[in-house]
Design an enzyme around this catalytic site. Structure first.
Site, PDB file in Angstrom:
ATOM      1  N   ASP A 103       0.805  -1.214   0.000  1.00  0.00           N
ATOM      2  CA  ASP A 103       0.000   0.000   0.000  1.00  0.00           C
ATOM      3  C   ASP A 103       0.845   1.273   0.000  1.00  0.00           C
ATOM      4  OD1 ASP A 103      -2.362   1.406  -0.143  1.00  0.00           O
ATOM      5  OD2 ASP A 103      -2.939   1.088   1.939  1.00  0.00           O
TER       6      ASP A 103
ATOM      7  N   LYS B 134      -8.024  -1.556   3.687  1.00  0.00           N
ATOM      8  CA  LYS B 134      -7.405  -0.234   3.799  1.00  0.00           C
ATOM      9  C   LYS B 134      -7.295   0.187   5.262  1.00  0.00           C
ATOM     10  CE  LYS B 134      -6.560   2.374   0.880  1.00  0.00           C
ATOM     11  NZ  LYS B 134      -5.293   2.745   0.196  1.00  0.00           N
TER      12      LYS B 134
ATOM     13  N   LYS C 241      -8.286  14.263  -2.590  1.00  0.00           N
ATOM     14  CA  LYS C 241      -8.770  13.707  -1.328  1.00  0.00           C
ATOM     15  C   LYS C 241      -8.589  14.699  -0.185  1.00  0.00           C
ATOM     16  CE  LYS C 241      -6.386  10.565   0.955  1.00  0.00           C
ATOM     17  NZ  LYS C 241      -5.765   9.269   1.309  1.00  0.00           N
TER      18      LYS C 241
ATOM     19  N   LYS D 290       2.610   1.978   3.278  1.00  0.00           N
ATOM     20  CA  LYS D 290       1.871   2.121   4.536  1.00  0.00           C
ATOM     21  C   LYS D 290       2.096   0.947   5.480  1.00  0.00           C
ATOM     22  CE  LYS D 290      -2.318   4.746   3.204  1.00  0.00           C
ATOM     23  NZ  LYS D 290      -2.215   4.756   1.731  1.00  0.00           N
TER      24      LYS D 290
END
Length: 523
Positions: free
Chosen positions: A303, A352, A394, A468
């Site tokens: 990620d 996520k 975002k 991530k």
């Protein structure tokens, strides 16, 4: 680009390689039964060899027609052509801002007159330049890259118009698609699907795609990277995901719990290509890692760490290091791209949520003063909402609450507008560039009469700064702290040319006789 050459009897430059002898200074710690912590300094003599010839490299993206894939392709094309365009804020020029390999620097030390010398990160050892990358890949949508770029709405319209005619000739290959692993709302764009009678046949078709892409573009190597939608977590099963042989057998018997991302990874590894997982699903199972080890290729994930999570890992590292205790972290996001649309499904959102939640764990566990053994971790909540109007821009809102001196409390609220693909695309470049570099690096110990060079660990944890939920070899610590991750990259690059790790002690500035010695040394 400056030419970097280390003058040392520990470093040898040949036409083919850079060879360095390096002493790795480390410590081994033992906790005794009475609570004493014993530390033993350990020095290991290593030899690094880095091939100097940069090969012709291609990258195949799963999800090439998505926001990230179309933005990456357009960005590389704009940089190759030297495109500039007008905006309401003036003329903009193509750049690689946000890429550490292309736009950050490394400190090599001080001159005799005490001036620090910084050079581009990619000047230390030879790296592939993004302009030279050949990009291709698969997508479940048949839309050409020009129209995909317009659909994404990431880049300025004038830039899109400047690139459109070249982009529209690029069309993704048909992709693997399984609605059991992505949200049902993705079926509406899935008109470009690999048709196969079995999962093994599908893997063979992906392998053929990789071979054809490599041959038609006269490439020396290909790196495969997943930048498609988030899949749900797979249930890793004994007899299916646990060993290389079991994984291949499971594919051949059409086991249901085999995600498309895993099939792509399997195809890549069997073709001798490294594979990077840019989404949060748990693709890198034990069987795949074992197979990658056999084939001497890397796997990395998970990620992309681009906006909100990068800020979180930097802030929490700073505050814990300052002796301030994080108590509560509330993270809210809303976005309107297809990634957000896919995340409206609970199972995909859960993938996520997991990758974003664990980002503070290692920093919390590093401080037993703030978090004694048995105490709870900070409250940590993550919310993602889909609002189509904001598109790829975002919005991230974070509230951090900390305990401070004598029962006090500090609260920080951070609003972050993360232009998702413009932050993620440079990470894709760095992931490919660093992975390719490490494929040219081998290491040996200096013990014994004969040196046996080998590659780094199969799970390329050096990529953690860009991810991530960084994957690491089993039994080794996960590091999420952003500064430590960046230092790892810089210090490994320094080791490849025989330079000591950057320690920031600056004793030559603080100890008079060292200062005099440094200033009297030749430049």
């Amino acid at each position: 680009m400056p030419t970097i050459r280390v003058k040392s009897d520990k470093v040898k430059y040949t036409d083919g390689a850079i060879e360095s002898k390096y002493v790795y200074h480390n410590t081994r710690v033992n906790r005794t039964s009475d609570g004493t912590i014993e530390i033993e300094p350990v020095d290991t003599s290593l030899s690094f060899r880095t091939d100097r010839k940069v090969p012709r490299v291609g990258t195949m993206l799963v999800g090439w027609g998505g926001n990230n894939g179309s933005t990456l392709t357009a960005g590389i094309l704009a940089n190759k052509l030297g495109v500039s365009w007008r905006t309401k804020r003036g003329v903009k020029k193509a750049n690689y801002f946000g890429s550490i390999t292309q736009s950050s620097t490394i400190n090599l030390g001080m001159t005799r007159d005490m001036k620090e010398t910084h050079v581009p990160l990619n000047a230390v050892v030879p790296m592939v330049h993004p302009n030279d990358l050949v990009v291709g890949g698969w997508d479940c949508s048949s839309m050409n890259l020009g129209d995909a770029m317009r659909r994404a709405g990431v880049l300025d319209v004038q830039l899109q118009d400047a690139l459109y005619d070249r982009m529209k000739s690029l069309v993704p290959l048909p992709a693997l698609f399984d609605l059991d692993f992505v949200a049902g709302n993705q079926q509406e764009r899935a008109n470009n699907i690999i048709r196969a009678s079995s999962k093994w046949e599908a893997v063979e078709k992906v392998r053929a795609d990789i071979r054809n892409f490599k041959a038609s573009n006269q490439l020396d190597k290909v790196i495969v990277l997943w930048t498609a939608n988030t899949e749900r977590f797979s249930e890793h099963k004994v007899g299916v995901h646990d060993t290389a042989d079991n994984l291949i057998a499971a594919v051949k018997r059409d086991e249901a719990e085999l995600a498309p991302s895993l099939l792509y990874a399997l195809a890549a590894v069997l073709e001798g290509c490294s594979y990077i997982n840019g989404a949060p699903q748990n693709t890198l199972c034990s069987g795949l890692v074992e197979l990658a080890h056999h084939h001497k290729v890397f796997v990395g994930g998970d990620d992309f760490k681009s906006g909100q999570t990068k800020m979180k890992s930097a802030l929490v590292e700073f505050f814990v290091g300052a002796g301030i205790k994080p108590e509560c972290i509330a993270s809210y996001n809303h976005l309107g791209n297809n990634d957000g649309y896919n995340l409206t499904a609970p199972r995909q959102f859960r993938s996520k949520e997991i990758s974003k939640s664990n980002v503070v764990d290692d920093m919390v566990s590093s401080n037993e003063i703030l978090f004694p053994e048995g105490s709870s971790k900070p409250d940590h909540c993550i919310v993602i909402k889909y609002l189509p109007y904001v598109g790829d821009s975002k919005r991230a809102l974070d509230e951090y609450t900390f305990s401070i001196f004598m029962g006090g409390e500090q609260t920080i609220v951070l609003h972050n507008t993360c232009e998702d693909s413009l932050l993620a695309t440079p990470l894709i470049i760095d992931l490919v560039v660093l992975t390719e570099l490490m494929e040219r690096v081998s290491v040996a110990t200096e013990e014994g009469a004969q040196q046996s060079y080998e590659h780094m660990e199969t799970i390329l944890s050096l990529l953690s700064y860009l991810l991530k939920a960084p994957q690491v070899p089993e039994g080794t610590p996960v590091v999420n702290a952003l500064n430590r991750q960046k230092q790892a990259i810089e210090n490994v690059l320094r080791a490849l040319v025989g330079l000591p790790a950057e320690n920031n002690m600056l004793l030559e500035c603080r100890v008079p006789f060292l200062r005099a010695e440094h200033q009297g040394a030749p430049l």
